[in-house]
Write an enzyme that holds these catalytic residues in place. Structure first.
Site, PDB file in Angstrom:
ATOM      1  N   SER A  26       0.858  -1.184   0.000  1.00  0.00           N
ATOM      2  CA  SER A  26       0.000   0.000   0.000  1.00  0.00           C
ATOM      3  C   SER A  26       0.893   1.232   0.000  1.00  0.00           C
ATOM      4  CB  SER A  26      -0.889   0.010   1.253  1.00  0.00           C
ATOM      5  OG  SER A  26      -1.501   1.277   1.439  1.00  0.00           O
ATOM      6  N   TYR A  62      -2.657  -0.932  10.412  1.00  0.00           N
ATOM      7  CA  TYR A  62      -2.528  -1.175   8.978  1.00  0.00           C
ATOM      8  C   TYR A  62      -1.216  -0.594   8.462  1.00  0.00           C
ATOM      9  CZ  TYR A  62      -3.772  -1.138   3.998  1.00  0.00           C
ATOM     10  OH  TYR A  62      -3.785  -1.333   2.638  1.00  0.00           O
TER      11      TYR A  62
END
Length: 255
Positions: free
Chosen positions: A143, A156
């Site tokens: 990401s 995350y």
């Protein structure tokens, strides 16, 4: 056909980016192992699309956050398909919470799938590659948040930052086996994980203002990058992150 004769396993490929990757690899000749938490209708739909693309494969179920399941998934894939050449670590989850409110259970869930699963699925894959004589490719779906802070998603961000360093380390350690290891770092992509964002016009417009290309990504944008990194066209590419974010990373401003 850039992946003719290859077998690829894509974790979390029942929907979204994982499904798009599975189908794109199939279009280029790969037989595809569709992996999801269970052998559900979504996973079977992905397999149906793999077959519509002119290839074949199978569905294997397993919880990527569970270490014994990771080894079992790889083992079953090899038994079913004869070998594995490409591993795409796509399975991932996120949980929104203010840092002071994050629970141990939520932290463990996010790190379990995003980091532990990537680590041990890759370990099992690398052992298989070593046994069959070497050469393979690992593509981790990371990401932009392996680099970019993501307030209210500390777990995350921590998981993706760790996957970045894991990738760099394994690119060196697994090179003698002929295994290339790379990350793809998507930005904002139109997938089910972003359903809340897509339904909030104000937040969506603010995000689009941070993206120089002025659109969200499509799963196919990430799938095309995965195809490149999995193929021999990327034979001299290892230890790097390919950002697929429309320019978001270097233009981001927290609102």
């Amino acid at each position: 056909m850039r992946l003719q004769g290859k077998v690829a396993l894509v974790t979390g490929s029942g929907q979204g980016i994982g499904r798009a990757i599975a189908v794109r690899l199939a279009e280029e000749g790969a037989r595809v192992v569709v992996e999801d938490r269970s052998d559900n209708a979504a996973a079977e739909e992905t397999l149906a699309q793999v077959r519509q693309a002119g290839s074949d494969g199978c569905v294997i179920a397993g919880d990527i956050g569970d270490v014994p399941a990771d080894a079992r998934v790889i083992e079953q894939a090899v038994v079913a398909m004869g070998r594995l050449d490409v591993l795409v670590n796509n399975a991932g989850i996120e949980k929104r919470a203010d840092f002071l409110a994050v629970t141990e259970a939520d932290f463990d869930a996010v790190l379990g799938v995003n980091l532990r699963g990537t680590f041990f699925a890759t370990q099992a894959f690398a052992r298989h590659v070593q046994e069959r004589g070497g050469d393979g490719a690992v593509v981790n779906i990371s990401s932009v948040h392996e680099e970019l802070p993501f307030p209210h998603f500390a777990s995350y961000s921590a998981s993706k930052g760790a996957v970045k360093m894991l990738m760099r380390n394994l690119a060196i350690e697994l090179a003698p086996l002929g295994i290339r290891v790379n990350n793809i770092a998507p930005g904002a992509v139109q997938t089910p994980i972003n359903a809340a964002l897509l339904s909030n016009r104000k937040e969506l417009d603010a995000l689009l203002g941070n993206i120089p290309l002025r659109r969200l990504g499509r799963p196919e944008d990430v799938a095309n990058a995965a195809l490149f990194l999995a193929s021999d066209e990327a034979a001299y590419v290892t230890g790097t992150t390919l950002f697929v974010d429309g320019g978001l990373l270097w233009n981001y401003r927290e609102q």
